[in-house]
Design a protein around this motif. Structure first.
Motif, short mmCIF file in Angstrom:
data_model
loop_
_atom_site.label_atom_id
_atom_site.label_comp_id
_atom_site.label_asym_id
_atom_site.label_seq_id
_atom_site.Cartn_x
_atom_site.Cartn_y
_atom_site.Cartn_z
N HIS A 56 0.84 -1.19 0.00
CA HIS A 56 0.00 0.00 0.00
C HIS A 56 0.88 1.25 0.00
O HIS A 56 2.05 1.20 0.32
N VAL A 57 0.26 2.35 -0.39
CA VAL A 57 0.97 3.63 -0.48
C VAL A 57 0.42 4.54 0.61
O VAL A 57 -0.78 4.81 0.66
N THR A 58 1.31 5.02 1.46
CA THR A 58 0.91 5.98 2.49
C THR A 58 1.00 7.38 1.92
O THR A 58 1.62 7.60 0.87
N ILE A 59 0.43 8.34 2.62
CA ILE A 59 0.51 9.72 2.17
C ILE A 59 1.97 10.17 2.11
O ILE A 59 2.37 10.90 1.22
N SER A 60 2.76 9.72 3.05
CA SER A 60 4.18 10.07 3.06
C SER A 60 4.90 9.54 1.81
O SER A 60 5.68 10.26 1.18
N GLU A 61 4.64 8.28 1.46
CA GLU A 61 5.24 7.71 0.26
C GLU A 61 4.76 8.45 -0.99
O GLU A 61 5.55 8.72 -1.91
N PHE A 62 3.48 8.75 -1.00
CA PHE A 62 2.90 9.44 -2.15
C PHE A 62 3.53 10.82 -2.33
O PHE A 62 3.95 11.19 -3.43
N GLU A 63 3.56 11.58 -1.26
CA GLU A 63 4.14 12.93 -1.34
C GLU A 63 5.62 12.89 -1.69
O GLU A 63 6.11 13.72 -2.45
N SER A 64 6.34 11.92 -1.15
CA SER A 64 7.76 11.78 -1.46
C SER A 64 7.96 11.45 -2.94
O SER A 64 8.81 12.05 -3.60
N GLY A 65 7.18 10.50 -3.46
CA GLY A 65 7.28 10.15 -4.88
C GLY A 65 6.86 11.29 -5.77
O GLY A 65 7.48 11.56 -6.80
N TRP A 66 5.83 11.98 -5.37
CA TRP A 66 5.32 13.14 -6.12
C TRP A 66 6.42 14.20 -6.24
O TRP A 66 6.68 14.72 -7.31
N SER A 67 7.04 14.49 -5.11
CA SER A 67 8.10 15.49 -5.08
C SER A 67 9.32 15.03 -5.87
O SER A 67 9.90 15.79 -6.65
N HIS A 68 9.70 13.78 -5.67
CA HIS A 68 10.88 13.23 -6.35
C HIS A 68 10.72 13.29 -7.86
O HIS A 68 11.66 13.59 -8.59
N ASP A 69 9.53 13.00 -8.34
CA ASP A 69 9.28 12.97 -9.78
C ASP A 69 8.82 14.31 -10.34
O ASP A 69 8.50 14.41 -11.51
N GLN A 70 8.80 15.32 -9.49
CA GLN A 70 8.44 16.68 -9.89
C GLN A 70 7.10 16.72 -10.63
O GLN A 70 6.98 17.28 -11.71
N ARG A 72 3.48 18.06 -10.93
CA ARG A 72 2.60 19.18 -10.57
C ARG A 72 3.07 19.96 -9.37
O ARG A 72 4.16 19.83 -8.88
N ASP A 73 2.17 20.75 -8.87
CA ASP A 73 2.41 21.54 -7.67
C ASP A 73 2.38 20.60 -6.47
O ASP A 73 1.45 19.81 -6.33
N PRO A 74 3.37 20.67 -5.59
CA PRO A 74 3.38 19.78 -4.42
C PRO A 74 2.10 19.87 -3.60
O PRO A 74 1.69 18.90 -2.96
N ALA A 75 1.44 21.00 -3.63
CA ALA A 75 0.19 21.16 -2.88
C ALA A 75 -0.93 20.29 -3.45
O ALA A 75 -1.92 20.03 -2.77
N ASP A 76 -0.80 19.82 -4.70
CA ASP A 76 -1.82 18.99 -5.33
C ASP A 76 -1.75 17.53 -4.89
O ASP A 76 -2.71 16.78 -5.07
N ALA A 77 -0.64 17.12 -4.33
CA ALA A 77 -0.45 15.71 -3.97
C ALA A 77 -1.55 15.21 -3.04
O ALA A 77 -2.07 14.11 -3.23
N GLY A 78 -1.90 15.99 -2.06
CA GLY A 78 -2.94 15.58 -1.11
C GLY A 78 -4.27 15.32 -1.77
O GLY A 78 -4.98 14.37 -1.43
N PHE A 79 -4.64 16.16 -2.74
CA PHE A 79 -5.90 15.97 -3.45
C PHE A 79 -5.89 14.64 -4.20
O PHE A 79 -6.85 13.85 -4.10
N TYR A 80 -4.84 14.36 -4.94
CA TYR A 80 -4.76 13.13 -5.72
C TYR A 80 -4.76 11.91 -4.80
O TYR A 80 -5.40 10.90 -5.09
N PHE A 81 -4.04 12.03 -3.69
CA PHE A 81 -4.02 10.92 -2.73
C PHE A 81 -5.43 10.67 -2.19
O PHE A 81 -5.89 9.53 -2.13
N THR A 82 -6.11 11.72 -1.82
CA THR A 82 -7.46 11.60 -1.25
C THR A 82 -8.42 10.95 -2.24
O THR A 82 -9.22 10.10 -1.86
N VAL A 83 -8.35 11.33 -3.50
CA VAL A 83 -9.23 10.73 -4.51
C VAL A 83 -8.90 9.25 -4.69
O VAL A 83 -9.79 8.41 -4.76
N ALA A 84 -7.61 8.93 -4.72
CA ALA A 84 -7.20 7.53 -4.93
C ALA A 84 -7.48 6.66 -3.71
O ALA A 84 -7.68 5.45 -3.84
N ASP A 85 -7.51 7.24 -2.52
CA ASP A 85 -7.78 6.50 -1.29
C ASP A 85 -9.29 6.36 -1.11
O ASP A 85 -9.91 7.00 -0.27
#
Length: 137
Positions: A56-70, A72-85
């Motif tokens: 499973h992917v935690t919010i921490s893993e998601f945000e880290s991968g999101w940031s690492h792969d550059q 979108r806007d880092p602030a968007d990560a939470g929205f995408y995580f929430t929709v996928a969860d």
């Protein structure tokens, strides 16, 4: 090795990797036959962020991968995580991905065509509707 989540990222063309420039290029990159996505291929888009490979992917893993792969806007990560969860348990799992896949699979043939993927991606991630906010009826 861009993860998926990339999700919407791809769709909106925000990632730095050319495969994630649009939902159609994400589809082409993720589909083995370039015509349809299987459930496993779809799930891989998100589960690629599972850095410790515990299923499973935690919010921490998601945000880290999101940031690492550059993506979108880092602030968007939470929205995408929430929709996928889908289950709101603060983890993205194969079960969450199977549900989203089923929502996108308009033909109910257990595969996503490019059009189904693009339309579903847009509905879930780009319009801000997320899961469960819209009804086809």
């Amino acid at each position: 090795m861009l993860p998926f989540l990339v999700l919407s990222l791809f769709v909106s063309g925000v990632a730095s990797d050319p495969h994630w420039q649009s939902s159609s290029s994400l589809f082409q990159h993720s589909s083995a036959d370039n015509h349809h996505l299987t459930k496993d291929e779809f799930a891989h888009i998100f589960l690629e962020f599972d850095s410790n490979r515990d299923g499973h992917v935690t919010i921490s893993e998601f945000e880290s991968g999101w940031s690492h792969d550059q993506l979108r806007d880092p602030a968007d990560a939470g929205f995408y995580f929430t929709v996928a969860d889908v289950t709101n348990d603060l983890r993205i799992t194969k079960s969450d991905m199977d549900y989203l896949f089923t929502v996108m699979d308009a033909s109910a043939d257990d595969s996503l065509s490019s059009a189904e993927f693009t339309n579903g991606w847009h509905q879930l991630f780009e319009t801000g509707n997320g899961h469960g906010d819209g009804d086809d009826d």
